[in-house]
Motif scaffolding. Structure first.
Motif, PDB file in Angstrom:
ATOM      1  N   ASP A   6       0.822  -1.194   0.000  1.00 17.98           N
ATOM      2  CA  ASP A   6       0.000   0.000   0.000  1.00 17.98           C
ATOM      3  C   ASP A   6       0.863   1.254   0.000  1.00 17.98           C
ATOM      4  O   ASP A   6       0.364   2.368   0.154  1.00 17.98           O
ATOM      5  N   LEU A   7       2.171   1.059  -0.190  1.00 22.39           N
ATOM      6  CA  LEU A   7       3.127   2.154  -0.295  1.00 22.39           C
ATOM      7  C   LEU A   7       3.924   1.972  -1.588  1.00 22.39           C
ATOM      8  O   LEU A   7       4.490   0.900  -1.823  1.00 22.39           O
ATOM      9  N   TYR A   8       3.964   3.016  -2.398  1.00 22.42           N
ATOM     10  CA  TYR A   8       4.691   2.951  -3.671  1.00 22.42           C
ATOM     11  C   TYR A   8       5.495   4.230  -3.843  1.00 22.42           C
ATOM     12  O   TYR A   8       5.028   5.320  -3.485  1.00 22.42           O
ATOM     13  N   ALA A   9       6.684   4.089  -4.416  1.00 17.84           N
ATOM     14  CA  ALA A   9       7.511   5.247  -4.753  1.00 17.84           C
ATOM     15  C   ALA A   9       8.024   5.078  -6.174  1.00 17.84           C
ATOM     16  O   ALA A   9       8.661   4.065  -6.485  1.00 17.84           O
ATOM     17  N   PHE A  10       7.727   6.053  -7.024  1.00 16.71           N
ATOM     18  CA  PHE A  10       8.104   6.011  -8.432  1.00 16.71           C
ATOM     19  C   PHE A  10       9.056   7.166  -8.750  1.00 16.71           C
ATOM     20  O   PHE A  10       8.898   8.275  -8.215  1.00 16.71           O
ATOM     21  N   VAL A  11       9.994   6.894  -9.651  1.00 20.74           N
ATOM     22  CA  VAL A  11      10.804   7.947 -10.258  1.00 20.74           C
ATOM     23  C   VAL A  11      10.440   7.973 -11.737  1.00 20.74           C
ATOM     24  O   VAL A  11      10.577   6.969 -12.441  1.00 20.74           O
ATOM     25  N   VAL A  12       9.948   9.117 -12.188  1.00 13.22           N
ATOM     26  CA  VAL A  12       9.473   9.275 -13.566  1.00 13.22           C
ATOM     27  C   VAL A  12      10.424  10.208 -14.301  1.00 13.22           C
ATOM     28  O   VAL A  12      10.595  11.363 -13.900  1.00 13.22           O
ATOM     29  N   GLU A  13      11.032   9.704 -15.369  1.00  9.37           N
ATOM     30  CA  GLU A  13      11.947  10.518 -16.163  1.00  9.37           C
ATOM     31  C   GLU A  13      11.154  11.337 -17.179  1.00  9.37           C
ATOM     32  O   GLU A  13      10.355  10.803 -17.934  1.00  9.37           O
ATOM     33  N   LEU A  14      11.396  12.643 -17.184  1.00  6.70           N
ATOM     34  CA  LEU A  14      10.751  13.557 -18.120  1.00  6.70           C
ATOM     35  C   LEU A  14      11.833  14.278 -18.914  1.00  6.70           C
ATOM     36  O   LEU A  14      12.767  14.834 -18.332  1.00  6.70           O
ATOM     37  N   ARG A  15      11.692  14.287 -20.237  1.00  2.00           N
ATOM     38  CA  ARG A  15      12.715  14.882 -21.100  1.00  2.00           C
ATOM     39  C   ARG A  15      12.144  16.115 -21.794  1.00  2.00           C
ATOM     40  O   ARG A  15      11.138  16.027 -22.504  1.00  2.00           O
ATOM     41  N   GLY A 113       9.949   1.868 -10.672  1.00  2.00           N
ATOM     42  CA  GLY A 113       9.197   1.611  -9.445  1.00  2.00           C
ATOM     43  C   GLY A 113       9.830   0.570  -8.546  1.00  2.00           C
ATOM     44  O   GLY A 113       9.205   0.116  -7.589  1.00  2.00           O
ATOM     45  N   THR A 114      11.078   0.199  -8.832  1.00  2.00           N
ATOM     46  CA  THR A 114      11.772  -0.807  -8.029  1.00  2.00           C
ATOM     47  C   THR A 114      13.074  -0.234  -7.490  1.00  2.00           C
ATOM     48  O   THR A 114      13.691   0.631  -8.113  1.00  2.00           O
ATOM     49  N   PRO A 115      13.514  -0.725  -6.337  1.00  2.00           N
ATOM     50  CA  PRO A 115      14.742  -0.211  -5.721  1.00  2.00           C
ATOM     51  C   PRO A 115      15.986  -0.809  -6.376  1.00  2.00           C
ATOM     52  O   PRO A 115      15.885  -1.706  -7.216  1.00  2.00           O
ATOM     53  N   PRO A 116      17.176  -0.334  -6.003  1.00  2.00           N
ATOM     54  CA  PRO A 116      18.412  -0.940  -6.496  1.00  2.00           C
ATOM     55  C   PRO A 116      18.480  -2.413  -6.078  1.00  2.00           C
ATOM     56  O   PRO A 116      17.823  -2.817  -5.113  1.00  2.00           O
ATOM     57  N   PRO A 117      19.270  -3.235  -6.803  1.00  2.00           N
ATOM     58  CA  PRO A 117      20.235  -2.820  -7.830  1.00  2.00           C
ATOM     59  C   PRO A 117      19.623  -2.613  -9.207  1.00  2.00           C
ATOM     60  O   PRO A 117      20.238  -1.975 -10.059  1.00  2.00           O
ATOM     61  N   GLN A 118      18.431  -3.153  -9.486  1.00  4.19           N
ATOM     62  CA  GLN A 118      17.856  -2.984 -10.820  1.00  4.19           C
ATOM     63  C   GLN A 118      17.192  -1.622 -10.984  1.00  4.19           C
ATOM     64  O   GLN A 118      17.096  -1.108 -12.101  1.00  4.19           O
ATOM     65  N   GLY A 119      16.724  -1.045  -9.885  1.00  6.16           N
ATOM     66  CA  GLY A 119      15.928   0.164  -9.971  1.00  6.16           C
ATOM     67  C   GLY A 119      16.666   1.429  -9.574  1.00  6.16           C
ATOM     68  O   GLY A 119      17.815   1.634  -9.922  1.00  6.16           O
ATOM     69  N   HIS A 120      15.987   2.266  -8.785  1.00 11.12           N
ATOM     70  CA  HIS A 120      16.494   3.599  -8.430  1.00 11.12           C
ATOM     71  C   HIS A 120      16.457   3.753  -6.909  1.00 11.12           C
ATOM     72  O   HIS A 120      15.536   3.244  -6.255  1.00 11.12           O
ATOM     73  N   PRO A 121      17.430   4.465  -6.307  1.00 12.61           N
ATOM     74  CA  PRO A 121      17.447   4.616  -4.842  1.00 12.61           C
ATOM     75  C   PRO A 121      16.199   5.277  -4.261  1.00 12.61           C
ATOM     76  O   PRO A 121      15.905   5.095  -3.081  1.00 12.61           O
ATOM     77  N   TRP A 122      15.476   6.041  -5.095  1.00  8.34           N
ATOM     78  CA  TRP A 122      14.286   6.718  -4.603  1.00  8.34           C
ATOM     79  C   TRP A 122      12.999   6.005  -5.006  1.00  8.34           C
ATOM     80  O   TRP A 122      11.899   6.557  -4.849  1.00  8.34           O
ATOM     81  N   ALA A 123      13.112   4.799  -5.536  1.00  8.95           N
ATOM     82  CA  ALA A 123      11.936   4.022  -5.936  1.00  8.95           C
ATOM     83  C   ALA A 123      11.827   2.767  -5.074  1.00  8.95           C
ATOM     84  O   ALA A 123      12.842   2.180  -4.691  1.00  8.95           O
ATOM     85  N   SER A 124      10.597   2.348  -4.789  1.00 10.13           N
ATOM     86  CA  SER A 124      10.395   1.122  -4.009  1.00 10.13           C
ATOM     87  C   SER A 124       8.898   0.854  -3.876  1.00 10.13           C
ATOM     88  O   SER A 124       8.064   1.614  -4.368  1.00 10.13           O
ATOM     89  N   PHE A 125       8.553  -0.223  -3.185  1.00 10.89           N
ATOM     90  CA  PHE A 125       7.176  -0.523  -2.810  1.00 10.89           C
ATOM     91  C   PHE A 125       7.228  -1.310  -1.504  1.00 10.89           C
ATOM     92  O   PHE A 125       8.187  -2.022  -1.225  1.00 10.89           O
ATOM     93  N   ASP A 126       6.196  -1.167  -0.688  1.00 11.77           N
ATOM     94  CA  ASP A 126       6.199  -1.805   0.629  1.00 11.77           C
ATOM     95  C   ASP A 126       4.792  -1.708   1.185  1.00 11.77           C
ATOM     96  O   ASP A 126       3.852  -1.336   0.480  1.00 11.77           O
ATOM     97  N   SER A 127       4.639  -2.036   2.457  1.00 10.59           N
ATOM     98  CA  SER A 127       3.347  -1.889   3.123  1.00 10.59           C
ATOM     99  C   SER A 127       3.587  -1.431   4.556  1.00 10.59           C
ATOM    100  O   SER A 127       4.649  -1.675   5.145  1.00 10.59           O
ATOM    101  N   PHE A 128       2.587  -0.737   5.113  1.00 10.62           N
ATOM    102  CA  PHE A 128       2.675  -0.343   6.514  1.00 10.62           C
ATOM    103  C   PHE A 128       2.838  -1.573   7.401  1.00 10.62           C
ATOM    104  O   PHE A 128       3.619  -1.569   8.360  1.00 10.62           O
ATOM    105  N   ALA A 129       2.107  -2.644   7.066  1.00 10.59           N
ATOM    106  CA  ALA A 129       2.155  -3.853   7.889  1.00 10.59           C
ATOM    107  C   ALA A 129       3.554  -4.453   7.915  1.00 10.59           C
ATOM    108  O   ALA A 129       4.066  -4.835   8.974  1.00 10.59           O
ATOM    109  N   ASP A 130       4.174  -4.552   6.743  1.00  9.17           N
ATOM    110  CA  ASP A 130       5.506  -5.157   6.695  1.00  9.17           C
ATOM    111  C   ASP A 130       6.565  -4.263   7.318  1.00  9.17           C
ATOM    112  O   ASP A 130       7.476  -4.748   7.995  1.00  9.17           O
ATOM    113  N   LEU A 131       6.470  -2.966   7.106  1.00  6.05           N
ATOM    114  CA  LEU A 131       7.413  -2.059   7.764  1.00  6.05           C
ATOM    115  C   LEU A 131       7.300  -2.186   9.282  1.00  6.05           C
ATOM    116  O   LEU A 131       8.311  -2.196   9.995  1.00  6.05           O
TER     117      LEU A 131
END
Length: 272
Positions: A6-15, A113-131
């Motif tokens: 229920d928590l998402y963090a996206f990095v969107v590239e705009l050119r 929308g995914t964290p490193p190593p494949q994604g971006h340091p400011w991108a991820s997904f999680d949940s309040f319950a799991d945190l």
């Protein structure tokens, strides 16, 4: 993961598009871009997000970047119901759909929308319950404040908000705790008095900060940016509590006006 995200963090590239005005990544422009995207597929949701609320269920900001050919829009969603309209809106714009940031027009690039190593340091997904359930107490946590950050500290006699521009433990962690409680399911709420007591037993062990400001439409808003390491209490329950909030900062943001570009924050790994 044991819980549905229920928590998402996206990095969107705009050119930036050729022959147009250069983008000026201001806070209100980033928020307007996000709300307009959602409005295209869910106008009722966009209207609800635009309404005044004690704690908005999203953050929007522009990440600092040395590249001139790309603007990094950072969006976090703090309710699972926002995921579908936001992703639907992005899919409608692909490939290369034109978006407006202030007076500038930009083409949609990669969405991460995914964290490193494949994604971006400011991108991820999680949940309040799991945190809430997963975190292990740390001895030290290091937070990066990437956009102007300020902590509300009540009001002056004339009604204007008093702002704290120093990332002291007793300012940062109770602020995170209140925002967590505003947005998390009730079963995972924290006792803010316990958060406050734990923060009073926390020390800043290292920092590299500076004051800055951000343009929000009506003039500059003061804040701070930089990196701060916090030595947490020896008590494992207190350390676990503050470590959970440090991990949640990636999604929640810190302080005031996180829906308009302020308070971008993440816990850094030991490697930085």
């Amino acid at each position: 993961m044991s819980a549905f995200p229920d928590l998402y963090a996206f990095v969107v590239e705009l050119r930036p598009l050729a022959n147009g005005p250069a983008p000026r990544p201001q806070g209100q422009g980033a928020q307007a871009l996000f709300l307009d995207l959602v409005r295209q597929v869910a106008p009722d949701v966009s209207e609800a997000l635009h309404a005044d609320a004690q704690s908005k269920p999203y953050t929007v900001g522009i990440l600092p970047s040395r590249r001139r050919d790309v603007v990094l829009l950072r969006v976090s969603l703090l309710q699972s119901g926002l995921f579908q309209p936001f992703v639907q809106a992005l899919l409608r714009q692909m490939p290369g759909g034109a978006l407006r940031l202030g007076q500038a027009r930009l083409a949609l690039g990669d969405v991460i929308g995914t964290p490193p190593p494949q994604g971006h340091p400011w991108a991820s997904f999680d949940s309040f319950a799991d945190l809430h359930a997963r975190v292990a107490p740390a001895h030290t946590v290091t937070l990066e404040f990437a956009s102007a950050t300020a902590i509300g500290q009540g009001s002056r006699a004339d009604g204007r908000q008093r702002l704290n521009l120093l990332p002291t433990p007793e300012a940062i962690f109770p602020s995170l705790g209140r925002r967590w409680n505003d947005l998390a399911p009730h079963d995972f709420s924290f006792d803010i008095e316990q958060v406050r007591n734990a923060s009073l037993d926390t020390m800043v062990s290292h920092h590299r900060i500076e004051s800055t400001d951000i343009t929000l439409g009506k003039g500059p808003q003061k804040g701070f940016v930089g990196i701060v390491a916090y030595e947490l209490p020896a008590d494992p329950m207190q350390a676990r509590l503050l470590t959970t909030l440090a991990d949640a900062a990636l999604f929640l943001g810190v302080g005031i006006k996180t829906a308009r570009g302020m308070g971008l924050c993440r816990r850094m790994s030991n490697a930085g």
